[in-house]
Design an enzyme around this catalytic site. Structure first.
Site, PDB file in Angstrom:
ATOM      1  N   GLY A 195       0.626  -1.247   0.052  1.00  0.00           N
ATOM      2  CA  GLY A 195      -0.114   0.106   0.046  1.00  0.00           C
ATOM      3  C   GLY A 195       0.779   1.275  -0.128  1.00  0.00           C
TER       4      GLY A 195
ATOM      5  N   ASP B  42      -5.080  -6.338  -5.292  1.00  0.00           N
ATOM      6  CA  ASP B  42      -3.962  -7.221  -4.704  1.00  0.00           C
ATOM      7  C   ASP B  42      -4.496  -8.409  -4.171  1.00  0.00           C
ATOM      8  OD1 ASP B  42      -1.666  -8.286  -4.155  1.00  0.00           O
ATOM      9  OD2 ASP B  42      -0.552  -6.385  -4.726  1.00  0.00           O
TER      10      ASP B  42
ATOM     11  N   LYS C 158       9.735  -3.198 -15.168  1.00  0.00           N
ATOM     12  CA  LYS C 158      10.891  -3.917 -14.604  1.00  0.00           C
ATOM     13  C   LYS C 158      11.680  -4.243 -15.576  1.00  0.00           C
ATOM     14  CE  LYS C 158       8.601  -3.457 -10.761  1.00  0.00           C
ATOM     15  NZ  LYS C 158       8.798  -2.421  -9.773  1.00  0.00           N
TER      16      LYS C 158
END
Length: 360
Positions: free
Chosen positions: A233, A250, A317
């Site tokens: 979070g 999530d 990423k």
């Protein structure tokens, strides 16, 4: 004995190209080769000397510094964290009296090509590559500051009009002068530091704080945000602080401090399994440690829920050996639905970059 007005020797750097300029280039640790390759593709050729392994290089680019700034404004580099033109160089072994510094400052101003007839705000960024040097950068900084203040300039730490850069490496001093607009960051070497707050959920919050500053985003202007892969979070917490109503998706658990927040809706599912109403959000953020192409596909899958003109911020990423190709592949995927305003490896990014995009 030093005579009044005695000149400080100005070291001429090796020149490989007929028209060129020298630059101090900084990247995140390990990414200077990618910054170098990116600049090589932009300018066709360059000469480079690594000063700090993986992080700092002295480069000669085949354009004068005004043209380089113009090209950087048009297409900012992804991996260059900070750069400044080297307008003068000197040896640390020379005595840096105030008279000599005044002469040096005059040469720097002349070569910078900047209007300095009126007082303005200036920040001095002084740093060194090694800890073993005995040279006193603080004394040099104080001397330059005295000269600048004598001309009526205001010395500031943040948001200056001009940045005077000084870099020391192996008994050499390199000096530059540029506008904050061009240099892009008012922290020495682009090393933006935020103070960790008590109860801060994760370091990831710094990435979104930096994106807010570097990209010029005001998160308080958004009403409803979708945070994909939100746990624990860190990003959601910043958006909530800005007054945004957040939907966090999530399967992992969100931090206990966020549980029950009146502006937060938590959906404990994989983002690929959820659906939302069209145009439900004006902001989508995603910072998932996942395969970059899979992340891109997931974001694209959820774009119907984002309003036209809505903002999308995604970290990509760089898990593979060819980060430039990974970036190109992901950007090509996004370009069908999103306008990419900026791609940047922020200081708080690690093996990743951040994309700032707007939905068509």
């Amino acid at each position: 004995m030093t005579h009044i007005g005695e000149q400080l020797s100005d070291i001429q750097l090796p020149k490989q190209f007929e028209t060129s300029s020298h630059w101090m280039i900084t990247a995140n640790h390990g990414f200077i080769p990618y910054a170098q390759e990116e600049l090589r593709r932009t300018y066709g050729k360059l000469k480079s000397q690594i000063l700090v392994s993986g992080e700092v290089a002295l480069m000669e680019l085949p354009e004068n510094h005004e043209k380089v700034w113009e090209m950087q404004r048009t297409a900012p580099s992804i991996f260059v964290r900070d750069m400044f033109p080297i307008l003068a160089a000197a040896k640390t072994s020379e005595e840096l009296t105030q008279d000599r510094l005044e002469n040096l400052w005059e040469r720097i101003k002349e070569r910078a090509g900047l209007y300095l007839e009126e007082p303005t705000s200036i920040s001095i960024h002084a740093r060194k590559s090694g800890k073993l040097s005995s040279f006193d950068l603080h004394e040099l900084r104080a001397g330059l500051q005295q000269i600048m203040e004598g001309e009526g300039h205001q010395m500031v730490i943040q948001a200056p009009h001009l940045i005077c850069s000084v870099y020391e490496h192996e008994e050499m001093l390199y000096f530059g002068l540029s506008t904050l607009v061009d240099q892009g960051v008012d922290w020495p070497g682009g090393a933006i530091r935020f103070q960790r707050e008590e109860g801060q959920i994760s370091r990831a919050k710094f990435k979104l704080l930096e994106a807010e500053q570097v990209f010029g985003i005001d998160f308080s202007q958004f009403k409803s945000g979708l945070d994909i892969g939100a746990a624990p979070g860190g990003w959601s917490s910043l958006l909530l602080e800005r007054g945004v109503e957040v939907t966090a998706v999530d399967p992992a658990k969100m931090h206990e401090s966020l549980q029950g927040h009146p502006q937060l809706t938590i959906i404990n599912q994989n983002a690929g399994e959820v659906a939302f109403e069209p145009n439900e959000f004006d902001l989508l953020v995603c910072d998932m440690s996942w395969n970059p192409k899979h992340t891109a596909q997931l974001v694209i899958q959820l774009l119907d829920a984002v309003q036209r003109g809505g903002t999308v911020i995604v970290t990509v990423k760089l898990m593979h050996k060819k980060p430039l190709q990974t970036i190109r592949d992901c950007m090509e995927m996004f370009e069908h639905d999103l306008q990419i305003l900026r791609a940047k490896q922020l200081f708080h990014n690690r093996d990743e970059i951040t994309l700032y995009m707007i939905k068509y």
